[in-house]
Design a protein around this motif. Structure first.
Motif, PDB file in Angstrom:
ATOM      1  N   ARG A   1      64.895 -17.806  -8.252  1.00  0.00           N
ATOM      2  CA  ARG A   1      65.709 -17.740  -7.085  1.00  0.00           C
ATOM      3  C   ARG A   1      65.496 -16.712  -5.886  1.00  0.00           C
ATOM      4  O   ARG A   1      65.995 -16.670  -5.017  1.00  0.00           O
ATOM      5  N   THR A   2      64.275 -16.184  -6.325  1.00  0.00           N
ATOM      6  CA  THR A   2      63.848 -14.964  -5.400  1.00  0.00           C
ATOM      7  C   THR A   2      62.562 -15.457  -4.473  1.00  0.00           C
ATOM      8  O   THR A   2      62.035 -14.437  -4.194  1.00  0.00           O
ATOM      9  N   PHE A   3      62.458 -16.318  -4.357  1.00  0.00           N
ATOM     10  CA  PHE A   3      61.364 -16.689  -3.573  1.00  0.00           C
ATOM     11  C   PHE A   3      61.249 -16.333  -2.149  1.00  0.00           C
ATOM     12  O   PHE A   3      60.011 -15.684  -1.695  1.00  0.00           O
ATOM     13  N   SER A   4      62.400 -16.429  -1.614  1.00  0.00           N
ATOM     14  CA  SER A   4      62.241 -15.779  -0.255  1.00  0.00           C
ATOM     15  C   SER A   4      62.048 -14.072  -0.144  1.00  0.00           C
ATOM     16  O   SER A   4      62.055 -13.422   0.563  1.00  0.00           O
ATOM     17  N   SER A   5      61.914 -13.441  -1.408  1.00  0.00           N
ATOM     18  CA  SER A   5      61.715 -11.899  -1.610  1.00  0.00           C
ATOM     19  C   SER A   5      60.332 -11.636  -1.473  1.00  0.00           C
ATOM     20  O   SER A   5      59.842 -10.640  -1.433  1.00  0.00           O
ATOM     21  N   TYR A   6      59.312 -12.895  -1.502  1.00  0.00           N
ATOM     22  CA  TYR A   6      57.893 -12.412  -1.684  1.00  0.00           C
ATOM     23  C   TYR A   6      57.261 -12.914  -0.459  1.00  0.00           C
ATOM     24  O   TYR A   6      57.773 -14.146   0.084  1.00  0.00           O
ATOM     25  N   ALA A   7      56.398 -12.149   0.174  1.00  0.00           N
ATOM     26  CA  ALA A   7      55.392 -12.744   1.087  1.00  0.00           C
ATOM     27  C   ALA A   7      54.675 -13.714   0.182  1.00  0.00           C
ATOM     28  O   ALA A   7      54.311 -13.236  -0.970  1.00  0.00           O
ATOM     29  N   MET A   8      53.999 -14.484   0.963  1.00  0.00           N
ATOM     30  CA  MET A   8      52.981 -15.376   0.363  1.00  0.00           C
ATOM     31  C   MET A   8      51.600 -15.736   0.824  1.00  0.00           C
ATOM     32  O   MET A   8      51.751 -15.635   2.143  1.00  0.00           O
ATOM     33  N   GLY A   9      50.544 -15.959  -0.039  1.00  0.00           N
ATOM     34  CA  GLY A   9      49.375 -15.934   0.738  1.00  0.00           C
ATOM     35  C   GLY A   9      48.664 -17.070   0.021  1.00  0.00           C
ATOM     36  O   GLY A   9      48.922 -17.643  -1.110  1.00  0.00           O
ATOM     37  N   TRP A  10      47.676 -17.274   0.812  1.00  0.00           N
ATOM     38  CA  TRP A  10      46.354 -18.513   0.319  1.00  0.00           C
ATOM     39  C   TRP A  10      45.225 -17.854   0.148  1.00  0.00           C
ATOM     40  O   TRP A  10      44.802 -17.271   1.225  1.00  0.00           O
ATOM     41  N   PHE A  11      44.597 -17.886  -0.841  1.00  0.00           N
ATOM     42  CA  PHE A  11      43.204 -17.599  -1.317  1.00  0.00           C
ATOM     43  C   PHE A  11      42.473 -18.860  -1.650  1.00  0.00           C
ATOM     44  O   PHE A  11      43.016 -19.718  -1.936  1.00  0.00           O
ATOM     45  N   ARG A  12      41.083 -18.757  -1.601  1.00  0.00           N
ATOM     46  CA  ARG A  12      40.313 -19.640  -2.063  1.00  0.00           C
ATOM     47  C   ARG A  12      38.862 -18.913  -2.675  1.00  0.00           C
ATOM     48  O   ARG A  12      38.423 -17.909  -2.422  1.00  0.00           O
TER      49      ARG A  12
END
Length: 124
Positions: free
Chosen positions: A27-38
């Motif tokens: 329920r805390t997804f909005s608490s995280y900044a999100m990134g994509w790496f490869r």
């Protein structure tokens, strides 16, 4: 804690497009900044893009700027990576990651949670 599951990878031709999705549990997804790496074979994992918790701020690696777009839908607990004008050098396993730190980071070690990755292959 959050669990991340990527999807949407596959095979594309150079110049084509793909959209990656990363679904998060909890329920805390909005608490995280999100990134994509490869990570390409034989190479280190590299930063691709990042989006702030609210989605207002985005950051991109120079190699994908103008071609890739990161977005998120906090109501759906999902972050996306829209990839256009794909190049063979975009071939890699793509990972999404969650960062509890609100300040921008392009360093993989700063991200606490990771998905299992999804393969993207771009043919010439």
């Amino acid at each position: 804690q959050v669990q991340l599951v990527e999807s949407g990878g596959g095979l594309a031709q150079a110049g084509g497009s793909l959209r990656l999705s990363c679904a998060a549990s909890g329920r805390t997804f909005s608490s995280y900044a999100m990134g994509w790496f490869r990570q390409a074979p034989g190479k280190e994992r590299e930063f691709v893009a990042r989006i702030s918790r609210s989605g207002v701020r985005t950051y991109y690696a120079d190699s994908v700027k103008g071609r890739f777009t990161i977005s998120r839908d906090n109501a759906k607990n999902t972050v996306y990576l829209h990839m256009n004008s794909l190049k063979p050098e975009d071939t890699a396993v793509y990972y999404c990651a969650a960062d509890v730190n609100p300040f921008s980071s392009q360093v993989a070690d700063e991200y606490a949670y990771w998905g299992q990755g999804t393969q993207v292959t771009v043919s010439s």
